[in-house]
Design an enzyme around this catalytic site. Structure first.
Site, short mmCIF file in Angstrom:
data_model
loop_
_atom_site.label_atom_id
_atom_site.label_comp_id
_atom_site.label_asym_id
_atom_site.label_seq_id
_atom_site.Cartn_x
_atom_site.Cartn_y
_atom_site.Cartn_z
NE ARG A 52 -2.57 -7.25 -4.26
CZ ARG A 52 -3.26 -7.83 -3.07
NH1 ARG A 52 -3.08 -7.93 -1.85
NH2 ARG A 52 -4.81 -8.29 -3.33
CB SER A 54 -4.17 -6.61 4.73
OG SER A 54 -3.73 -5.26 4.19
CE LYS A 92 -13.57 -6.38 2.39
NZ LYS A 92 -12.48 -5.76 1.82
CG HIS A 138 -1.92 -1.16 1.11
ND1 HIS A 138 -2.01 -1.88 2.34
CD2 HIS A 138 -2.84 -1.21 0.36
CE1 HIS A 138 -3.15 -2.56 2.17
NE2 HIS A 138 -3.74 -2.36 0.92
#
Ligand code: PNS
Length: 161
Positions: A90, A128, A41, A17
């Protein structure tokens, strides 16, 4: 002023990030890192903790602001006067959902453009969720997050064990 919003869960912010953020500040005058308040989440860190970790990881910068939002990213972008949304890409696996979100967002707010930035090759595998999984089982994540995030993760997981 050319302002961009960089939205995400940032639970926690990774070096990937930060890599995207640094690239974004090379393009935009100012970038608002916008932390989604996403109770659905069940994040590991609270919104406030996530914002603090971003501030600690970024350090002093008058080009980066940290904020939180709920609701639609495009609504937040329009509210703050940003015409661009920055997203990190990514690998190919990110592409489908990012493509879908970008087109959806364009339908919702045609004046807001999504800009994709690639992380460096060294950070391409970071996420993450994997960072949290490795940390939960005691693995070293110092290659993936800033020292401040690594410390906070260790503290939190020690507290909860
Ligand atoms: O870090 P994440 O979890 O991949 O970030 C996803 C995020 C926050 C960018 C995305 O879920 C989002 O924009 N959520 C806000 C709600 C919204 O605008 N949804 C429509 C996207 S098409």
């Amino acid at each position: 002023m050319n302002l961009a919003v960089y939205p995400g869960s940032f639970d926690p912010i990774t070096l990937g990030h930060l890599d995207v953020l640094e690239r974004a500040t090379g393009i935009f005058d100012r970038v608002i890192v916008a932390v989604l308040q996403n109770p659905g989440k069940s994040p590991l860190f609270s919104v406030e903790e996530r914002m603090e970790m971003i501030r600690e990881s970024v350090g002093d910068s008058d080009r980066v602001e940290v904020a939180s939002f709920d609701g639609l990213t495009v609504d937040f972008a329009q509210k703050v006067g940003a015409r661009s949304i920055v997203k990190g890409l990514r690998a190919v696996s990110d592409f489908e959902s990012e493509f879908q979100q970008a087109l959806f967002n364009r339908k919702l707010a045609p004046s807001v453009t999504t800009v994709f930035l690639m992380t460096s090759f060294a950070n391409v595998f970071l996420s993450s969720s994997l960072v949290k999984e490795v940390a939960r089982f005691g693995g070293d994540v110092s290659f993936a997050v800033s020292p401040s995030v690594a410390r906070r993760m260790a503290d939190l997981l020690a507290e909860r064990s």
